[in-house]
Write a protein that holds these residues in place. Structure first.
Motif, mmCIF file in Angstrom:
data_model
loop_
_atom_site.group_PDB
_atom_site.id
_atom_site.type_symbol
_atom_site.label_atom_id
_atom_site.label_comp_id
_atom_site.label_asym_id
_atom_site.label_seq_id
_atom_site.Cartn_x
_atom_site.Cartn_y
_atom_site.Cartn_z
ATOM 1 N N PRO A 177 51.254 28.439 14.083
ATOM 2 C CA PRO A 177 50.294 28.111 13.022
ATOM 3 C C PRO A 177 50.689 28.653 11.654
ATOM 4 C CG PRO A 177 49.164 28.894 14.986
ATOM 5 C CD PRO A 177 50.624 29.136 15.214
ATOM 6 N N ALA A 178 51.441 29.728 11.619
ATOM 7 C CA ALA A 178 51.836 30.327 10.343
ATOM 8 C C ALA A 178 52.938 29.544 9.656
ATOM 9 C CB ALA A 178 52.278 31.776 10.554
ATOM 10 N N GLY A 179 53.576 28.616 10.379
ATOM 11 C CA GLY A 179 54.647 27.824 9.780
ATOM 12 C C GLY A 179 55.889 28.623 9.488
ATOM 13 N N SER A 180 56.208 29.562 10.375
ATOM 14 C CA SER A 180 57.386 30.398 10.144
ATOM 15 C C SER A 180 58.559 30.026 11.047
ATOM 16 C CB SER A 180 57.035 31.874 10.353
ATOM 17 O OG SER A 180 56.553 32.087 11.667
ATOM 18 N N THR A 181 58.275 29.508 12.239
ATOM 19 C CA THR A 181 59.327 29.193 13.197
ATOM 20 C C THR A 181 59.352 27.692 13.492
ATOM 21 O OG1 THR A 181 59.028 31.358 14.233
ATOM 22 C CG2 THR A 181 60.276 29.711 15.477
ATOM 23 N N TYR A 182 60.559 27.136 13.530
ATOM 24 C CA TYR A 182 60.745 25.704 13.773
ATOM 25 C C TYR A 182 61.861 25.510 14.791
ATOM 26 C CZ TYR A 182 58.100 25.016 9.423
ATOM 27 O OH TYR A 182 57.141 25.031 8.445
ATOM 28 N N THR A 183 61.677 24.537 15.680
ATOM 29 C CA THR A 183 62.726 24.157 16.615
ATOM 30 C C THR A 183 63.143 22.731 16.312
ATOM 31 O OG1 THR A 183 61.830 25.599 18.333
ATOM 32 C CG2 THR A 183 63.359 23.877 19.026
ATOM 33 N N ILE A 184 64.424 22.547 16.010
ATOM 34 C CA ILE A 184 64.971 21.246 15.606
ATOM 35 C C ILE A 184 65.953 20.775 16.680
ATOM 36 C CG2 ILE A 184 66.185 19.980 13.808
ATOM 37 C CD1 ILE A 184 63.604 21.216 12.793
ATOM 38 N N VAL A 185 65.866 19.500 17.051
ATOM 39 C CA VAL A 185 66.779 18.921 18.035
ATOM 40 C C VAL A 185 67.729 17.964 17.325
ATOM 41 C CG1 VAL A 185 66.987 17.535 20.127
ATOM 42 C CG2 VAL A 185 65.057 19.118 19.865
ATOM 43 N N VAL A 186 69.027 18.254 17.375
ATOM 44 C CA VAL A 186 70.059 17.409 16.776
ATOM 45 C C VAL A 186 70.786 16.680 17.894
ATOM 46 C CG1 VAL A 186 72.129 17.353 15.334
ATOM 47 C CG2 VAL A 186 70.340 19.054 14.876
#
Length: 633
Positions: free
Chosen positions: A539-548
């Motif tokens: 919810p804090a918008g600090s961690t993101y997981t991206i799939v390439v």
């Protein structure tokens, strides 16, 4: 023959002036030069134009001759501006300082210049609706008045007649100077010198890739198929750079840009060296012997770009000598701002950039994290002091390593090189020859930038594919940015899972580039994601997981490789809080697509085919706004 004789005569006169001057100056160096970082040398540089018989009123374009309206003291307020991904930030505002009017312009500015022979030789370009001077003037006026409004009535008075015109939305990027630069760049890249060096550049790029990607047996066929496009883009970028060399007649030029069509002309790509899909790159040629005023405007203070920087670049490598960041940029209540640039320290002046003796460019970047609501700023530059325009400046003398800084530091050399006037126009073949030199330097530059992805920034040793470490400052051209760079090697059924903690960074982006460090079709494909476009893990918008991955895994945070199985990635972090206790972190792992569910965080959002199509449609719509009112195919 007459034009050839004029070129040879003036170049010869310039060579004699330089040779005589260098001999005399060697004995007077202690009096005319100094350390570029010292206050005394800055003063010497700023006064060198005056010692050369310079009238500081002569060179400013007409736009700079009228002082902007003075604002009341009540206008000096404090704005609270919210930017995407940032906490609420307070920006100081000031009354916009007046630009001193030029009351005695030189002859070439006293009347609208007639079309030069080079301007007339443009039959290879498609006709542009705004090609004639009157139309270009109307276009510039409409752009200043309208900004990004859907429509607005613009009233003008001419010969006592008042007319009303409904102006369509326009992009602040499509200025008359930009359109002329694009047409000229197209002619330059078709010149013989550029065509010849393209062959050399192609061989150099290929050799560099074979060396840098030796851990994966060099570039694969998909990347080799894109090599010609990379060479063409580098040639186009070099043609723009050639036009920036005359710092006595500066203009604002957008480059490192995607291919686009507007105002009746089609422009090829000039993307190079890890271009950022979110960033609008514009450049202005400057020199330390002159002084400049840059004016601009943001059309929406509630939706400022995620990041804006003005960087003073030096030499041919583009090292950063000074940066004006968005948190230091003073903006007026109406969105306008004024920046001064010269060799003197700020001495209390707000929005000031100090130029060094080896300064060649001012680079500005607007980073748009929200493609729908954020827009690039309007931007203009005027030279308001310095030596008169000359053949030396016209041929890029101030940008030549060693020679340019020596001239800036020496009053005598500045006076001597100013004796030889500029040519009435520069033949395309000569522009092509200079562009070819710039292109040749690109072989080393391309290898250097490939190494950003293939080498460990700490040890300098070659790394394996799919390895991404915590970001560092490894880009000399943008000192305020952190990067985590690497290259990928993926099978069709594999995915690279990247986990990002942006910590004190207000902005990040994960863009895919090919082996030649160039993006693909990022407007029709989701080949990049930033922190506004992506879905956060928390919810804090600090961690993101991206799939390439090469194929769509159905994850909302999917970054397509554009069909590539091999390529480069340079994850950028900008708008970094200098008081942040922690810096961003990056980690990555390769998994089979069938195993994605076991490594993705709980709550990962998946999308349907219709939702993906909507994602791409929103992306394309935002991209089109950059070139409004001309949607891109």
């Amino acid at each position: 023959m007459v034009h050839s004789a004029a070129v040879i005569g003036r170049v010869g006169a310039l060579a004699v002036a330089l040779g005589v001057g260098a001999t005399i100056a060697s004995g007077a160096a202690s009096a005319d030069s100094g350390d570029q970082g010292s206050e005394s040398s800055a003063s010497s540089s700023s006064n060198s134009g005056e010692s050369a018989g310079t009238d500081t009123r002569r060179e400013a374009p007409r736009e700079a001759r009228k002082a902007p309206p003075q604002r009341k003291a009540s206008d000096r307020t404090s704005l609270s501006v919210r930017t995407a991904g940032d906490p609420e930030r307070s920006l100081r505002t000031q009354r916009r300082p007046a630009v001193r009017a030029n009351t005695e312009p030189d002859n070439e500015l006293r009347q609208a210049p007639a079309a030069t022979p080079e301007d007339r030789r443009s039959s290879d370009d498609p006709p542009a609706p705004a090609e004639n001077p009157a139309a270009l003037t109307a276009l510039a006026a409409a752009r200043r008045e309208v900004g990004h409004d859907t429509a607005k009535i613009v009233e003008s008075v001419a010969d006592g007649q008042t007319t009303s015109v409904t102006a369509a939305p326009v992009s602040p990027l499509g200025t008359p100077d930009q359109l002329r630069a694009e047409k000229l760049a197209k002619r330059i890249v078709n010149s013989l010198p550029v065509k010849l060096v393209k062959v050399v550049l192609r061989a150099g790029f290929l050799r560099a890739a074979q060396q840098q990607f030796d851990r994966v047996n060099g570039p694969d066929q998909e990347n080799i198929d894109r090599l010609d496009a990379a060479v063409n883009a580098y040639a186009m970028a070099s043609a723009f750079q050639q036009q920036l060399l005359n710092s006595a007649k500066p203009t604002v030029v957008m480059q490192v840009a995607p291919p686009h069509a507007w105002y009746g002309q089609t422009v090829g790509a000039s993307r190079i060296l890890y271009d950022n899909p979110d960033t609008i790159y514009r450049f202005m040629g400057v020199n330390g012997a002159s002084s400049y005023v840059i004016t601009g405007r943001f059309d929406d203070l509630d939706n400022l770009p995620a990041d804006t920087t003005f960087s003073v670049l030096t030499g041919l490598t583009g090292n950063t000598a000074a940066v004006l960041t968005k948190d230091k940029l003073v903006i007026n209540p109406d969105g306008t701002f004024t920046i001064t640039a010269d060799s003197r320290p700020a001495d209390g002046r707000q929005n000031h950039l100090q130029l060094t003796a080896d300064t060649t460019l001012i680079a500005t970047r607007n980073t748009l994290s929200d493609w729908t609501n954020q827009h690039p700023m309007s931007l203009e530059i005027a030279r308001v002091g310095g030596p008169p325009n000359s053949l030396f400046s016209q041929l890029g003398g101030f940008a030549i390593p060693g020679i340019g800084p020596a001239v800036v530091r020496s009053k005598l050399l500045t006076a001597l090189v100013s004796v030889v006037p500029p040519l009435p126009f520069v033949p395309t073949v000569l522009r092509g020859a200079v562009t070819a030199v710039i292109m040749a330097l690109g072989i080393q530059r391309e290898a250097q930038y490939m190494a950003v992805a293939t080498k460990d920034p700490t040890t300098g040793q070659r790394i394996e594919p799919n390895v991404f470490k915590d970001p560092t400052r490894n880009a000399e051209f943008l000192a305020t940015q952190l990067q985590s760079a690497g290259y990928f090697q993926l099978a069709d059924d594999e995915a690279l899972v990247i986990t990002i903690n942006r910590a004190g960074a207000g902005y990040f982006i994960v863009p895919v580039t090919d082996d030649w460090t160039i993006t693909k079709d990022y407007w029709n494909e989701q080949t990049s994601l930033n922190n506004v476009q992506a879905v956060a893990d928390d919810p804090a918008g600090s961690t993101y997981t991206i799939v390439v991955s090469p194929s769509d895994p159905g994850v909302a945070n999917w970054v397509s490789t554009g069909g590539l199985n091999q390529g480069t990635i340079s994850i950028r972090f900008q708008d970094i809080d200098p008081e942040a206790a922690h810096l961003p972190t990056v980690s990555a792992q390769v998994v089979r697509r069938s195993e994605l569910g076991s490594v993705l965080p709980p709550g990962t959002r998946y999308v349907t085919a219709a939702e993906r199509a909507a994602q791409i449609a929103l992306r394309k719509s935002g991209f089109n706004q950059r070139f409004a009112p001309y949607p891109q195919a």
